[in-house]
Design a protein around this motif. Structure first.
Motif, mmCIF file in Angstrom:
data_model
loop_
_atom_site.group_PDB
_atom_site.id
_atom_site.type_symbol
_atom_site.label_atom_id
_atom_site.label_comp_id
_atom_site.label_asym_id
_atom_site.label_seq_id
_atom_site.Cartn_x
_atom_site.Cartn_y
_atom_site.Cartn_z
ATOM 1 N N ALA A 244 0.761 -1.181 -0.061
ATOM 2 C CA ALA A 244 -0.091 0.208 0.029
ATOM 3 C C ALA A 244 0.957 1.307 0.054
ATOM 4 N N THR A 245 0.568 2.291 -1.027
ATOM 5 C CA THR A 245 1.284 3.381 -0.939
ATOM 6 C C THR A 245 0.809 4.711 -0.422
ATOM 7 N N ASP A 246 1.507 5.270 0.505
ATOM 8 C CA ASP A 246 1.016 6.590 1.381
ATOM 9 C C ASP A 246 1.062 7.696 0.288
ATOM 10 N N LEU A 247 0.033 7.984 -0.352
ATOM 11 C CA LEU A 247 -0.059 9.006 -1.593
ATOM 12 C C LEU A 247 0.580 10.357 -1.045
ATOM 13 N N SER A 248 0.030 10.728 0.089
ATOM 14 C CA SER A 248 0.466 12.006 0.659
ATOM 15 C C SER A 248 1.954 12.027 0.891
ATOM 16 N N ALA A 249 2.554 11.077 1.465
ATOM 17 C CA ALA A 249 4.062 11.038 1.473
ATOM 18 C C ALA A 249 4.696 10.807 0.395
ATOM 19 N N SER A 250 4.247 10.213 -0.666
ATOM 20 C CA SER A 250 4.772 10.132 -1.822
ATOM 21 C C SER A 250 5.092 11.575 -2.611
ATOM 22 N N LYS A 251 4.090 12.512 -2.458
ATOM 23 C CA LYS A 251 4.146 13.599 -2.886
ATOM 24 C C LYS A 251 5.344 14.470 -2.421
ATOM 25 N N ASP A 252 5.595 14.519 -1.185
ATOM 26 C CA ASP A 252 6.380 15.165 -0.555
ATOM 27 C C ASP A 252 7.899 14.736 -0.772
ATOM 28 N N LYS A 253 7.816 13.399 -1.321
ATOM 29 C CA LYS A 253 9.240 12.584 -1.472
ATOM 30 C C LYS A 253 10.007 13.479 -2.644
ATOM 31 N N ALA A 254 11.267 13.495 -2.347
ATOM 32 C CA ALA A 254 11.985 13.813 -3.441
ATOM 33 C C ALA A 254 12.051 13.164 -4.845
ATOM 34 N N GLU A 255 12.353 13.852 -5.762
ATOM 35 C CA GLU A 255 12.584 13.236 -7.178
ATOM 36 C C GLU A 255 13.757 12.401 -6.976
ATOM 37 N N PRO A 256 13.738 11.108 -7.789
ATOM 38 C CA PRO A 256 14.765 10.218 -8.007
ATOM 39 C C PRO A 256 15.985 10.968 -8.296
ATOM 40 N N SER A 257 17.349 10.507 -8.015
ATOM 41 C CA SER A 257 18.558 11.324 -8.297
ATOM 42 C C SER A 257 18.619 11.129 -9.927
ATOM 43 N N THR A 258 18.991 11.877 -10.717
ATOM 44 C CA THR A 258 19.234 11.725 -11.973
ATOM 45 C C THR A 258 20.392 10.715 -12.232
ATOM 46 N N ILE A 259 21.300 10.752 -11.429
ATOM 47 C CA ILE A 259 22.470 9.995 -11.522
ATOM 48 C C ILE A 259 21.718 8.432 -11.565
ATOM 49 N N GLU A 260 21.024 8.150 -10.546
ATOM 50 C CA GLU A 260 20.467 6.874 -10.379
ATOM 51 C C GLU A 260 19.501 6.488 -11.674
ATOM 52 N N GLU A 261 18.859 7.411 -12.046
ATOM 53 C CA GLU A 261 17.992 7.173 -13.331
ATOM 54 C C GLU A 261 18.820 6.746 -14.491
ATOM 55 N N LEU A 262 20.072 7.437 -14.810
ATOM 56 C CA LEU A 262 20.863 7.278 -15.689
ATOM 57 C C LEU A 262 21.587 5.834 -15.700
ATOM 58 N N VAL A 263 21.941 5.446 -14.292
ATOM 59 C CA VAL A 263 22.769 4.207 -14.222
ATOM 60 C C VAL A 263 21.317 2.826 -14.485
ATOM 61 N N GLU A 264 20.241 3.276 -14.196
ATOM 62 C CA GLU A 264 18.928 2.396 -14.234
ATOM 63 C C GLU A 264 18.859 2.073 -15.693
ATOM 64 N N HIS A 265 19.126 3.396 -16.770
ATOM 65 C CA HIS A 265 18.469 3.353 -18.105
ATOM 66 C C HIS A 265 19.764 2.855 -18.775
ATOM 67 N N LEU A 266 20.955 2.688 -18.265
ATOM 68 C CA LEU A 266 22.144 2.249 -19.226
ATOM 69 C C LEU A 266 21.884 1.035 -20.072
ATOM 70 N N PRO A 267 22.315 1.024 -21.336
ATOM 71 C CA PRO A 267 22.277 -0.245 -21.969
ATOM 72 C C PRO A 267 23.363 -1.122 -21.385
ATOM 73 N N ASP A 268 24.332 -1.190 -20.786
ATOM 74 C CA ASP A 268 25.266 -2.034 -20.093
ATOM 75 C C ASP A 268 24.936 -2.343 -18.773
ATOM 76 N N SER A 269 25.050 -3.538 -18.386
ATOM 77 C CA SER A 269 24.841 -3.782 -17.301
ATOM 78 C C SER A 269 25.693 -3.312 -15.933
ATOM 79 N N PHE A 270 25.110 -2.816 -14.821
ATOM 80 C CA PHE A 270 25.511 -2.322 -13.808
ATOM 81 C C PHE A 270 25.368 -3.120 -12.559
ATOM 82 N N VAL A 271 26.230 -3.121 -11.484
ATOM 83 C CA VAL A 271 25.996 -3.591 -10.266
ATOM 84 C C VAL A 271 26.734 -2.918 -9.308
ATOM 85 N N ALA A 272 26.137 -2.546 -8.011
ATOM 86 C CA ALA A 272 27.158 -1.991 -6.907
ATOM 87 C C ALA A 272 27.247 -3.257 -6.105
ATOM 88 N N LEU A 273 28.666 -3.494 -5.576
ATOM 89 C CA LEU A 273 28.972 -4.474 -4.701
ATOM 90 C C LEU A 273 29.560 -4.092 -3.584
#
Length: 457
Positions: A244-273
């Motif tokens: 269950a998602t708390d909608l009011s809390a999600s509105k106040d939540k900061a936008e995802p980091s641009t760096i994280e979005e870039l890593v998520e959409h990389l065409p090459d595989s990335f892992v943090a160990l």
């Protein structure tokens, strides 16, 4: 006394003491065949290419012991028809000759063929069932929802996916199996009556409206929906829990980091160990590479689980990162959950600002590996071994093949260890003396020991 019923043989051959056919009689069931051409010919000649030796044994046994054992041959008739027959030979009194009695096994052979066909059909059905089961398991584990199969008789959990296991366990007991636990014990006390009512409605109508419940030691909110399924030995509930998602809390939540979005959409595989090789973060490209359906299936697992040489490759990678802080052009293979193998090139590094964390980039290089690569060299070397078939014994072929493979991997391990003999011996699981012997054998001992090695090395 009533006459006893008699059974006429399918073929009766009267032979002289030399095994020459003097008379031949067929049963009515084989009346379409003519065997007049057999008369005056040795039985061995009409028994077919494969049956001659068996016929000779039956004739010899009948001369010595008076009766031969039953033997099966493919009897060829003058018409060209071949029928599987079972014969025995009996010596007549006064050494007047021998009698060969044959039984038609064609019906038995057809029955055996049907049995084999049925077994093959059953085996194909079994593998189809296994394929369906594998797909079900992949979908079951890949779901982001918590899914459980619960006994309708006693409300005990029969099966649960990874998300459900994590939802019901504390962080310290994250991977503990929950099968056999009673579902209501993991639901907040104030929600248990509502869950019982929902399950009762599902039992009566097959399904019910969703309700909000709180699960696990942290009592997190989940939306519960379910359905009733028929299974052995009784009915089971298929329960699905959606966070269950708390909608009011999600509105106040900061936008995802641009760096994280870039890593998520990389065409090459990335892992943090972490420093031991355990995965703490993975992008979608890595999940596709190792054929997993969700990040939860990868987080907490060792990267070595999917490496071609799980222990050696990961140890070599971590050792080089610890020594040099970065690694480039580290070539290995990734083996996916469904069995596919992919050649990859690894770049990895760690920084002062993130102690104990390692970033690893894996690039699929299967389509651009040069023809002169080490893997192609090994394939070419092994391929040439087939030319020796017929020229060398099997033992020599195996010995030569082992030598080619052994030389290849000793050379690869030496390169991975940067020429360090001690590290090379550890990668290969050899003593230093054994490693030196192999280096001398294959002409690879042409470098001075590294400064890191002791004088004994």
């Amino acid at each position: 006394m009533a006459a006893l019923p008699t059974v006429q043989p399918d073929i009766t051959l009267l032979l002289d003491m030399e095994g020459v056919i003097r008379e031949a009689t067929l049963s009515p069931s084989m009346g379409g065949e003519s065997v007049d051409g057999w008369l005056g010919r040795p039985w061995v000649e009409v028994a077919g290419e494969m049956g001659g030796e068996k016929v000779k044994r039956m004739v010899d046994d009948a001369r010595v012991t008076g009766i031969s054992a039953f033997r099966q041959i493919n009897q060829r008739f003058p018409s060209g028809l071949e029928i599987p027959m079972e014969y025995t030979t009996v010596l007549l009194g006064g050494r007047a000759g021998m009698l060969a009695i044959g039984k038609n096994l064609q019906a038995v052979a057809e029955l055996q063929s049907r049995l084999i066909a049925a077994q093959q059909t059953m085996e194909r059905d079994y593998w189809k069932l296994r394929e369906i089961e594998t797909r079900y398991r992949l979908v079951f584990d890949a779901s982001n929802e918590a899914v459980m199969i619960v006994s309708a008789a006693n409300l005990r959990i029969l099966e649960a996916n990874r998300t459900a296991i994590e939802a019901l366990n504390s962080p310290r007991r994250r991977n503990e199996d929950i099968a056999g636990r009673e579902l209501l014990h993991d639901i907040a006390a104030e929600d248990r009556d509502a869950v019982r009512e929902v399950l009762a409605r599902i039992r009566e109508r097959g399904k019910a409206l969703s309700i909000l419940v709180h699960l696990g030691p942290e009592a997190k909110p989940w939306m519960l929906r379910g359905s009733l399924m028929t299974a052995e030995p009784g009915h089971v509930f298929l329960l699905q829990f959606t966070a269950a998602t708390d909608l009011s809390a999600s509105k106040d939540k900061a936008e995802p980091s641009t760096i994280e979005e870039l890593v998520e959409h990389l065409p090459d595989s990335f892992v943090a160990l972490d420093e031991t090789g355990i995965i703490r973060h993975a992008n979608q490209a890595f999940l596709d590479l190792v054929q997993l359906g969700s990040k939860a299936s990868a987080i907490g697992e060792s990267l070595g689980r999917w490496l071609w040489q799980p222990g050696a490759d990961l140890s070599a990678l971590l050792s080089n990162i610890q020594r040099h802080k970065t690694v480039r052009l580290f070539t290995t293979s990734i083996r996916g959950e469904l069995g596919t193998e992919t050649e990859v090139e690894i770049s990895a590094g760690t920084g002062e600002g993130a102690p104990g964390q390692i970033g690893v980039l894996l690039r699929n290089v299967a389509r651009r590996l040069p023809s002169g690569s080490e893997s192609d060299f090994l394939r070419t070397a092994l391929g040439s071994m087939s030319e020796q078939i017929g020229k060398s014994s099997l033992r020599q072929l195996v010995k030569n093949t082992v030598g080619v493979v052994e030389q290849h991997y000793v050379k690869q391990a030496l390169e991975l260890a940067g020429g360090n003999r001690t590290a090379t011996a550890e990668l290969l699981g050899l003593s230093r003396q054994s490693l030196y012997a192999k280096l001398n054998r294959y002409g690879l001992d042409d470098k001075e020991p590294d400064a890191e090695e002791t004088p004994e090395d």
